[in-house]
Motif scaffolding. Sequence first.
Motif, short mmCIF file in Angstrom:
data_model
loop_
_atom_site.label_atom_id
_atom_site.label_comp_id
_atom_site.label_asym_id
_atom_site.label_seq_id
_atom_site.Cartn_x
_atom_site.Cartn_y
_atom_site.Cartn_z
N PRO A 62 -27.12 -18.30 78.50
CA PRO A 62 -26.69 -17.83 79.82
C PRO A 62 -25.35 -18.46 80.19
N ALA A 63 -24.50 -17.65 80.82
CA ALA A 63 -23.19 -18.09 81.33
C ALA A 63 -22.19 -18.36 80.21
N SER A 64 -22.54 -18.00 78.97
CA SER A 64 -21.58 -18.22 77.86
C SER A 64 -20.49 -17.15 77.86
N GLY A 65 -20.73 -16.06 78.59
CA GLY A 65 -19.70 -15.01 78.67
C GLY A 65 -20.02 -13.79 77.82
N LYS A 66 -21.29 -13.66 77.40
CA LYS A 66 -21.67 -12.49 76.56
C LYS A 66 -21.25 -11.20 77.23
N THR A 67 -21.69 -11.03 78.48
CA THR A 67 -21.45 -9.76 79.16
C THR A 67 -19.96 -9.55 79.40
N THR A 68 -19.28 -10.62 79.78
CA THR A 68 -17.83 -10.51 80.02
C THR A 68 -17.12 -10.07 78.74
N ILE A 69 -17.40 -10.75 77.64
CA ILE A 69 -16.74 -10.41 76.37
C ILE A 69 -17.19 -9.03 75.90
N GLU A 91 -23.09 -25.67 85.02
CA GLU A 91 -22.02 -25.80 86.05
C GLU A 91 -21.31 -24.45 86.23
N ARG A 92 -21.01 -23.81 85.09
CA ARG A 92 -20.24 -22.54 85.15
C ARG A 92 -21.03 -21.45 85.89
N ASN A 93 -22.32 -21.39 85.62
CA ASN A 93 -23.11 -20.28 86.19
C ASN A 93 -23.16 -20.31 87.72
N GLY A 138 -20.80 -20.59 89.63
CA GLY A 138 -19.65 -19.87 90.21
C GLY A 138 -19.62 -18.40 89.86
N LYS A 139 -20.70 -17.88 89.26
CA LYS A 139 -20.69 -16.47 88.85
C LYS A 139 -20.80 -15.56 90.06
N ARG A 140 -19.99 -14.51 90.05
CA ARG A 140 -20.05 -13.51 91.12
C ARG A 140 -19.95 -12.12 90.48
N GLU A 162 -18.35 -5.34 87.63
CA GLU A 162 -17.47 -6.33 86.98
C GLU A 162 -17.92 -7.74 87.32
N ILE A 163 -17.73 -8.66 86.37
CA ILE A 163 -18.16 -10.04 86.55
C ILE A 163 -16.94 -10.92 86.85
N TYR A 164 -17.06 -11.79 87.84
CA TYR A 164 -15.96 -12.70 88.18
C TYR A 164 -16.49 -14.13 88.25
N HIS A 165 -15.56 -15.05 88.59
CA HIS A 165 -15.99 -16.45 88.71
C HIS A 165 -15.18 -17.10 89.81
N THR A 166 -15.81 -17.90 90.63
CA THR A 166 -15.11 -18.50 91.78
C THR A 166 -13.97 -19.41 91.33
N ASP A 199 -16.59 -22.54 75.22
CA ASP A 199 -16.08 -23.51 76.20
C ASP A 199 -14.56 -23.55 76.13
N GLN A 200 -13.96 -22.39 76.33
CA GLN A 200 -12.50 -22.26 76.33
C GLN A 200 -12.18 -21.03 77.17
N PRO A 201 -10.90 -20.82 77.52
CA PRO A 201 -10.60 -19.68 78.40
C PRO A 201 -11.14 -18.36 77.84
N CYS A 202 -11.61 -17.52 78.78
CA CYS A 202 -12.22 -16.24 78.41
C CYS A 202 -11.35 -15.42 77.47
N VAL A 203 -10.04 -15.44 77.78
CA VAL A 203 -9.12 -14.59 76.99
C VAL A 203 -9.09 -15.05 75.54
N1 ATP Z 1 -14.84 -18.58 78.60
C1 ATP Z 1 -15.14 -18.65 79.92
N2 ATP Z 1 -14.56 -19.60 80.67
C2 ATP Z 1 -14.87 -19.68 81.98
N3 ATP Z 1 -15.72 -18.86 82.65
C3 ATP Z 1 -16.32 -17.90 81.92
C4 ATP Z 1 -16.08 -17.74 80.54
N4 ATP Z 1 -16.82 -16.68 80.10
C5 ATP Z 1 -17.50 -16.21 81.17
N5 ATP Z 1 -17.19 -16.94 82.26
C6 ATP Z 1 -17.74 -16.79 83.61
O1 ATP Z 1 -19.07 -17.30 83.52
C7 ATP Z 1 -19.97 -16.47 84.29
C8 ATP Z 1 -21.02 -15.90 83.35
O2 ATP Z 1 -20.37 -14.94 82.47
P1 ATP Z 1 -21.26 -13.77 81.83
O3 ATP Z 1 -22.15 -13.16 82.86
O4 ATP Z 1 -20.34 -12.90 81.08
O5 ATP Z 1 -22.13 -14.65 80.85
P2 ATP Z 1 -23.45 -14.16 80.11
O6 ATP Z 1 -23.53 -14.91 78.83
O7 ATP Z 1 -23.51 -12.67 80.05
O8 ATP Z 1 -24.53 -14.71 81.14
P3 ATP Z 1 -26.02 -14.16 81.36
O9 ATP Z 1 -26.68 -14.18 80.02
O10 ATP Z 1 -26.60 -15.13 82.32
O11 ATP Z 1 -25.85 -12.76 81.91
C9 ATP Z 1 -19.10 -15.39 84.92
O12 ATP Z 1 -18.73 -15.80 86.23
C10 ATP Z 1 -17.86 -15.34 84.02
O13 ATP Z 1 -16.69 -14.95 84.79
#
Ligand code: ATP
Length: 389
Positions: free
Chosen positions: A66-73, A173-175, A177-179, A186-190, A243-247
Motif C-alpha cells: 500500500p502507498a507504494s504508488g501502484k495505482t499512480t504508476i 507516513e506517505r499514505n 497524505g493520499k488524496r 486521479e490520485i494526489y498527495h498533500t 522510495d524515490q520521486p514518482c516520475v
Molecule cells: N514515488 C512516490 N513518491 C511520493 N509519493 C508517492 C509516490 N508514489 C505514489 N505516491 C503517493 O502515495 C499515495 C499512494 O499512491 P497510490 O495510491 O498510487 O499507491 P498504491 O500502491 O496504489 O496504494 P494502495 O495499494 O493503497 O491503493 C498517493 O498520494 C500518491 O500520490
Amino acid sequence: MDATTAPHRIPPQMPQYGEANHVFELMQNMLEQLLIHQPKDPIPFMIDHLQRDNDYVPKIIILGPPASGKTTIAMWLAKHLSTNLLSVESLIAKEYSPLAADARMHYQKFKMVPNMLLIRLMQERLKEEDCIRRGWILDGIPETREQALTIQTLGISPRHVIALSAPDTVLIERNLGKRIDPQTGEIYHTTFDWPPESEIQNRLMMPAGISEGETARKLLEYHRNIVRILPSYPKILKVINADQPCVDVFYQALTYVQTSHRSNAPFTPRVLLCGPVGSGKSLQAALLAQKYGLINVCCGQLLKEAVADKSKYGEMIQPFFEKETAVPDNIVMKVLKQRLDQQDCVERGWVLHGFPRDLDQAHVMDSLGYKPNRRLWETLPCASIFCLP
Ligand SMILES: Nc1ncnc2c1ncn2[C@@H]1O[C@H](COP(=O)(O)OP(=O)(O)OP(=O)(O)O)[C@@H](O)[C@H]1O
Ligand SMILES: Nc1nc2c(ncn2[C@H]2C[C@H](O)[C@@H](COP(=O)(O)OP(=O)(O)O)O2)c(=O)[nH]1
C-alpha cells in the motif's frame, strides 16, 4: 562427396527472414496458447490467434505494498501506452455484469472479493475487444499465490511484472497524505503531488483506510502474500525502488515494459563495428570473434587477400591499389558478398569492420540483404587518433 552427404546449405535469407519477422516467437506464443487452452479443433483456434496478432501488446502486472504508488504508476503507464487499466475497484464497478454485481455485494459486506469470483470477473474483462487489441495493466492483481496460479492456468500471461518496494515506515507516513479527486479518480498527495488548480484542491477527498493502523495491517497482509506470488514470475519480474520521486519510478517502469525479453529463438549474431581509424575496431572484432565464435570479417583484409590470390576480383582491385584510389563500391560489395555467403558466416555469424564507410555503401549492403542485428559505434577524440603509434 555425393549430394546426400554434402552439408545442407541454409540460404542466409532463411534465418534472416525468421529473425526479421519474429517467426519463432510467433510460433512459440501460439503453441503456448494451444497447450493452455487445448481446443477441440486446433486449426480455427490457431487462425484466430494469428489474426488477433496481439502477442506484443502491453500485458503488465504492477504489484507493490500500500502507498507504494501502484495505482499512480499504473494510471500513468496506461495513459502513455494507450492500454487498459484493470484493478479490483474497476472490475467490481463494471456495469451490466452479474459477476460484478455479485462481487460488489461481497466487497460491501466483507471488504474483499473471493478469489474465483475476482478471476472470473477479470477473465470476462480480458476477453473484451479493447483488452485484446490494446492490452492491459493489472493494478495490484494477483493479491495471492492462488490467484497467480489460477491466472497462469487460464493462459493469462503477463509479459512484464513490476514489483514496487519501499520501507514500511515510508509507506505508512506517505499514505497519510493520499488524496483522491472524486471527479476524475486521479490520485494526489498533500506533500509530493499537490494539484496547482485550486478547483481541484478544494474537491480532493481523503480516501478510507489510510490511517497508520490500517496501512500497517495492509502491509502485514501484503508481505505475507508477496513472497509467495513473485516466484511465479521468475523471468519477467523487475523490482523498482518506490522510495524515490514518482516520475523516476515511472520512467524506470516505462523503460522496462518497453523492453522485450530474450526469446529462445535461434539467433545468429551479425555484428557491425563502425568507427574512425584507430578506434579499436580490429582489436574489438578479434575479441568478439574469439569470445562468441564469430567470423572476423575485415573488409580491407579481404581486398588485400583477393589481390594476393590473383583472383578474378583481385585483378579488378589491383589497379586501384596501384593508383592508391578507392576501390569502387560494387567491386567491394562483390568480394564481401562472396565471403558473407560462405557456410561458416551463415552458420556462426560474423563481425564486420571496415565496411560500410559511407551512406552509399550502407545502402548497397542493406539492399543486398546483409542486415546486421547488432551495431556498435566506437568513438575516439581526434587528438587521440593522431597520437596512435
Ligand atoms: N514515488 C512516490 N513518491 C511520493 N509519493 C508517492 C509516490 N508514489 C505514489 N505516491 C503517493 O502515495 C499515495 C499512494 O499512491 P497510490 O495510491 O498510487 O499507491 P498504491 O500502491 O496504489 O496504494 P494502495 O495499494 O493503497 O491503493 C498517493 O498520494 C500518491 O500520490
Ligand atoms: N589505449 C587503447 N588502445 C587501443 C584500444 N583498442 C585498440 N587500441 C590500439 C591498438 C592499435 O595499436 C591501435 C588501433 O587499433 P585498431 O584495432 O587497429 O583500430 P581500427 O583502425 O581497426 O579501428 O589502437 C583501446 O581500447 N585502448
